[in-house]
Structures are given as structure tokens and as C-alpha cells.
Design a protein around this motif. Structure first.
Motif, short mmCIF file in Angstrom:
data_model
loop_
_atom_site.label_atom_id
_atom_site.label_comp_id
_atom_site.label_asym_id
_atom_site.label_seq_id
_atom_site.Cartn_x
_atom_site.Cartn_y
_atom_site.Cartn_z
N GLN A 1 7.84 49.81 24.06
CA GLN A 1 9.02 49.87 23.19
C GLN A 1 9.61 48.49 22.96
N SER A 2 9.63 47.67 24.03
CA SER A 2 10.22 46.33 23.90
C SER A 2 9.38 45.41 23.01
N LEU A 3 8.14 45.81 22.70
CA LEU A 3 7.29 45.04 21.78
C LEU A 3 7.18 45.75 20.43
N LYS A 4 8.19 46.56 20.12
CA LYS A 4 8.22 47.32 18.87
C LYS A 4 6.99 48.23 18.75
N TRP A 5 6.67 48.83 19.88
CA TRP A 5 5.58 49.80 19.99
C TRP A 5 4.21 49.19 19.68
N LEU A 6 4.06 47.92 19.99
CA LEU A 6 2.75 47.28 19.98
C LEU A 6 2.27 47.13 21.42
N THR A 7 0.98 46.97 21.61
CA THR A 7 0.47 46.59 22.93
C THR A 7 0.65 45.08 23.08
N PRO A 8 0.60 44.56 24.32
CA PRO A 8 0.68 43.10 24.49
C PRO A 8 -0.39 42.34 23.71
N LEU A 9 -1.62 42.88 23.64
CA LEU A 9 -2.65 42.20 22.85
C LEU A 9 -2.29 42.17 21.37
N PRO B 1 6.06 43.50 29.83
CA PRO B 1 5.15 43.25 28.71
C PRO B 1 5.35 41.89 28.06
N GLN B 2 6.59 41.37 28.06
CA GLN B 2 6.81 40.04 27.48
C GLN B 2 6.07 38.97 28.28
N GLN B 3 6.10 39.10 29.63
CA GLN B 3 5.35 38.15 30.44
C GLN B 3 3.85 38.27 30.18
N LYS B 4 3.38 39.50 30.01
CA LYS B 4 1.95 39.69 29.73
C LYS B 4 1.57 39.03 28.41
N VAL B 5 2.43 39.14 27.40
CA VAL B 5 2.19 38.46 26.12
C VAL B 5 2.08 36.96 26.34
N ARG B 6 3.02 36.39 27.11
CA ARG B 6 3.01 34.94 27.35
C ARG B 6 1.73 34.51 28.07
N VAL B 7 1.31 35.29 29.05
CA VAL B 7 0.09 34.95 29.78
C VAL B 7 -1.12 35.03 28.85
N LEU B 8 -1.21 36.08 28.03
CA LEU B 8 -2.31 36.20 27.08
C LEU B 8 -2.35 35.00 26.13
N GLU B 9 -1.20 34.54 25.70
CA GLU B 9 -1.15 33.40 24.77
C GLU B 9 -1.61 32.12 25.46
N ARG B 10 -1.29 31.96 26.73
CA ARG B 10 -1.76 30.79 27.48
C ARG B 10 -3.26 30.87 27.73
N ILE B 11 -3.76 32.05 28.03
CA ILE B 11 -5.21 32.21 28.17
C ILE B 11 -5.91 31.87 26.87
N ASP B 12 -5.35 32.34 25.75
CA ASP B 12 -5.97 32.10 24.45
C ASP B 12 -6.07 30.60 24.15
N CYS C 1 1.80 48.27 31.10
CA CYS C 1 3.11 47.81 31.60
C CYS C 1 4.08 48.96 31.79
N SER C 2 3.95 50.00 30.99
CA SER C 2 4.85 51.15 31.11
C SER C 2 4.66 51.89 32.42
N LEU C 3 3.46 51.79 33.01
CA LEU C 3 3.18 52.46 34.27
C LEU C 3 3.34 51.54 35.47
N GLY C 4 2.99 50.28 35.28
CA GLY C 4 3.01 49.34 36.40
C GLY C 4 1.88 49.55 37.39
N LYS C 5 0.84 50.27 36.97
CA LYS C 5 -0.30 50.51 37.84
C LYS C 5 -1.55 50.74 36.97
N HIS C 6 -2.70 50.74 37.63
CA HIS C 6 -3.96 50.94 36.92
C HIS C 6 -4.02 52.35 36.32
N SER C 7 -4.72 52.45 35.20
CA SER C 7 -4.88 53.75 34.55
C SER C 7 -6.34 53.95 34.18
N GLY C 8 -6.67 55.15 33.73
CA GLY C 8 -8.02 55.47 33.28
C GLY C 8 -8.24 55.20 31.82
#
Length: 434
Positions: free
Chosen positions: A21-29, A316-327, A352-359
Motif C-alpha cells: 500500500q505504501s508503494l501505491k500497490w506496486l511491488t518493490p521491484l 518496502p521503502q528500504q527494499k526499494v532503496r536496496v534494489l536501486e543500489r544493487i542495480d 514486506c507485508s508478511l515480514g517472512k518467507h512465502s511460497g
């Protein structure tokens, strides 16, 4: 004849996600500015992979082993041993993955408040770990050794006669639940379960009133007052990656478990300067090291951990920042030599909504000169769902890598007496002598 390609396999930990939701319903990628990965996606092949199987949440260890082409039903040794191998520790005991955690007492039971004790700082964790370095259990029959590795992480080794790794986790894997009683899975593990129980009680008494934790509480921090154990294992007997797949492999990683997995499969392991296994890691240092290693090795596994940390933090905002640094770090891979295959994926999804691994499935990107292309234009979950690689399980990853690195042999050929599915390099085979 076209030369066989060398391979860089980049595993971005916890890569897959769900809309936030905080990313306007986008995934971090989708939300991240990742022009280099998008460029590779537009010129390459995308797909989606379930590291183990649809709907099965992988551990990082099981996800990696499946992607590397190992049969989890027959070859999975348990998680603890990989943590120990990261520190070069090899022995005959039972080894557990261990977390410093925060618990509170309620009616004679312990409830998990935080499974990572607020990601306890290295200095505090090291001081607490020194208290648990050598303990003797069951009237001296079992020796317990706790070793701290990174942040809240560590491992516990139990040594003694009559021990077995067939004992259940005490970690409930969820906060707000009781610490679980260690249970033997069969009769051979009764002594192990008793030793684990004694270790938990002794270590809790030692940690809960320790001066480090009194100081942490005074500073408004969570105390690291309990050791959560999971993933009991014994030293593995895994076929080396080079024997199974015909590559000369190297690993570039900082996180303890990932170095441990690589050592278990007999990769050469490299930890470049600035690599921390955390969101602040120097990702460019890892990519530079990977490119340097192509002079000597033809399969380079590179692990990036920071995305998973952000997901577990539900940020999710931190995940976006990390992805951008990796890129940014991946720019040198956008113009690869003709004999290089670049593969980007994750070992599991961590929404990020779960905070844990998913299937959930994880995006995959194959990129290199002369490879087929599909209609995808961006590297994210939606484009990957309709990519040319399709949907597959992690156990197919190495066969796809062999195919697109021009190393695969036609099915039915029998040039080498190995189990079905093994695909050797031609130069590894014995020539006819006349």
C-alpha cells in the motif's frame, strides 16, 4: 565452434514480493528505479520460478540447494551445518542454527517477543556469546559450544555420544507464540532433546539478568535474553557442485549461511571488502570481484542479502532503496562479453507485508549476447509472469543454465557413467586411447 559460456548467477535474497500500500500497490521491484536490470530484461528472457514447489515457503538454505540442483528429499542436511561451515567449523556433532531473541515469561512459559532481539548489535551479541562458549550438559556427557556469527545469528554445536539431529525446532517461527519444547523425532534423539532443553534453561538464566541486557533495557532496547534453536543437522556429504554440473565454481558472499552453503558444495569462497551481508553492503565490490574471478572460474555465484533484511523489517521503502543500489552495481553486466551468461533471481520471496518467507514465485532473468528475447521490457513480477522462460521450479534452474551457457548434452546420450540428469563437459570425458 562457439565457446561455452561462463556464468554469473546473482541471487538477490528475498527478491519476490507482493504489492504494498505504501508503494501505491506496486511491488518493490515495480516501484524501484532499476534501469540496468530493466535493460537486461528488455534484451533477455524472463520467467518465474518456485524455488521448491508452488506454495512451499523455502528457507534460504533449501532454496539455494534446490536452485543449485540438489534433491531436498534425499540431500538436505539441515540448516545448522551451513552456519558452522561459514566459520570453517567442521565436526561430528549436532549443529543448530541459533538466534539471539527476546522472550518474556507468562505462567511459567516463555513467549517470543522478537525472534532477532531487535537485530542485536555485534558488540552486545559477542559479549553475550562469550558466556555460552563452553557449557557441559547432562552431567558432563554433552559439550555445548555457542558461536556468534552476524547480528543476531549464530550456531550451537552439541558433542557427545549417542546424539542425533532428529530433533524438532524450539523456534515457533512466529512472534507472540510460546517457545516450543524440543521433541525427539525418533528414539535415537531422546538424549539430544534432553541436552537441548537443559541448554535452553541454563542459557536463559545466564542471559536474562546479564549486565549487557540490563544496559539494553535501560537504553530502551530489547534484551537478547534467549537462544532460539532450529535446523538441527549433521555434517553433510554432498556431491561437489563441480562434479555434478561440470563447472569450476566460486562464490562471492558475506552472509554466514551463504558462505557455508558454498563451502559445503566446494565452491571457492570470496568475501570482498565492504561486503557486510546487510542493506549497507558494498554491492559494487561484489560485482567487481565476480568479474575478476571470471579469469579463473567459469561459474560465479553472487549473493545479495540486503533485500531480505528489508523485507523481514516490513520496510518496502528500504527494499526499494536496496534494489536501486544493487542495480547501480550491475551496470558492468549490461554489456557482457559474448561468452558470458548473466542470471538474476532470488532464493525465495519475502513479501514486506508478511515480514517472512512465502511460497510465492520469484522472477528470473537470463541475459547474454545472442540469447533469445521475449516481449518483456522491465524486470518485475508482472513482466516475468509472461516471459519466455515460463514458470518452473528451482530444480530446473541448473538445466536451464546449462542450456543457455551452451553446455547441455542431448537427452539419451551416455558419455559418462553418472546418474541420470548429470551433464558433463566434453573436456571432462576420457578420450579413446589407440
Amino acid at each position: 565452434m562457439r565457446p561455452m559460456r561462463r556464468v554469473i548467477l546473482l541471487i538477490i535474497d528475498g527478491l519476490g514480493d507482493r504489492p504494498s500500500q505504501s508503494l501505491k500497490w506496486l511491488t518493490p521491484l515495480q516501484a524501484a528505479e532499476i534501469p540496468n536490470m530493466d535493460l537486461m530484461a528488455a534484451k533477455g528472457l524472463l520467467g518465474m520460478q518456485y524455488p521448491i514447489a508452488p506454495g512451499v515457503p523455502p528457507g534460504s538454505d533449501s532454496g539455494h540447494l534446490s536452485i543449485f540442483g540438489y534433491d531436498l528429499d534425499k540431500e538436505y542436511p539441515g540448516r545448522g551445518v551451513f552456519e558452522a561451515l561459514s566459520e570453517g567449523v567442521v565436526g561430528d556433532g549436532v549443529i543448530f542454527r541459533a538466534n539471539f531473541s527476546t522472550v518474556r515469561e507468562e505462567n511459567g512459559k516463555l513467549i517470543v517477543v522478537d525472534r532477532r532481539a531487535g537485530r542485536v548489535e555485534k558488540e552486545d551479541a559477542s559479549l553475550l556469546a562469550s558466556e555460552l562458549k563452553d557449557l557441559y550438559l547432562l552431567n558432563g556427557e554433552v559439550k555445548a559450544k555457542f558461536v556468534h556469527t552476524l547480528e543476531h545469528r549464530g550456531f550451537l554445536i552439541l558433542e557427545g555420544e549417542g546424539l542425533s539431529s532428529l530433533v524438532t525446532d524450539v523456534d515457533p517461527h512466529e512472534e507472540g507464540y510460546y517457545v516450543l519444547e524440543p521433541e525427539p523425532i525418533d528414539d535415537k534423539a531422546v538424549k539430544t532433546a534432553e541436552a537441548v532443553r537443559e541448554f535452553l534453561l541454563i542459557s536463559y538464566r545466564m542471559l536474562k539478568d546479564h549486565e549487557v541486557n540490563r544496559k539494553r533495557i535501560a537504553e530502551g532496547k530489547l534484551p537478547a535474553n534467549f537462544i532460539l534453536l532450529r535446523g538441527a543437522s549433521s555434517p553433510p556429504k554432498l556431491e561437489p557442485f563441480s562434479s555434478r554440473w561440470g563447472f569450476k565454481p566460486a562464490a562471492v558472499a558475506a552472509g554466514p549461511m551463504y558462505k557455508g552453503i558454498a563451502r559445503a558444495l566446494e565452491f571457492e569462497v570470496f568475501h570482498p571488502p565492504g561486503a557486510t551481508g546487510l542493506p549497507d553492503s558494498d554491492f559494487s565490490s561484489k560485482i567487481r570481484k565476480a568479474l575478476d574471478l571470471l579469469e579463473e572460474f567459469d561459474f560465479i555465484y553472487v549473493h545479495m542479502k540486503g533485500t531480505d533484511v528489508a523485507s523481514h523489517n516490513k520496510d518496502p521503502q528500504q527494499k526499494v532503496r536496496v534494489l536501486e543500489r544493487i542495480d547501480l552495481a550491475l551496470e558492468p553486466l549490461t554489456d557482457p562479453p559474448e561468452d558470458l551468461l548473466v542470471v538474476i533471481t532470488g532464493d525465495h520471496a519475502t513479501p514486506c507485508s508478511l515480514g517472512k518467507h512465502s511460497g510465492d514465485p520469484v522472477p528470473v532473468l537470463f541475459y547474454g549476447r545472442g540469447l533469445p528475447r521475449d516481449d518483456s521490457s522491465n524486470f518485475h513480477e508482472l513482466d516475468a509472469q509472461v516471459g519466455g522462460l515460463g514458470w518452473f521450479t528451482g530444480s530446473s534452474m541448473m538445466r536451464l543454465i546449462l542450456n543457455y551457457s551452451d553446455r547441455a548434452l542431448e537427452y539419451g546420450l551416455r558419455p559418462f557413467p553418472r546418474p541420470r540428469g548429470y551433464i558433463p563437459r566434453i573436456e571432462m570425458l576420457n578420450p579413446l586411447k589407440i
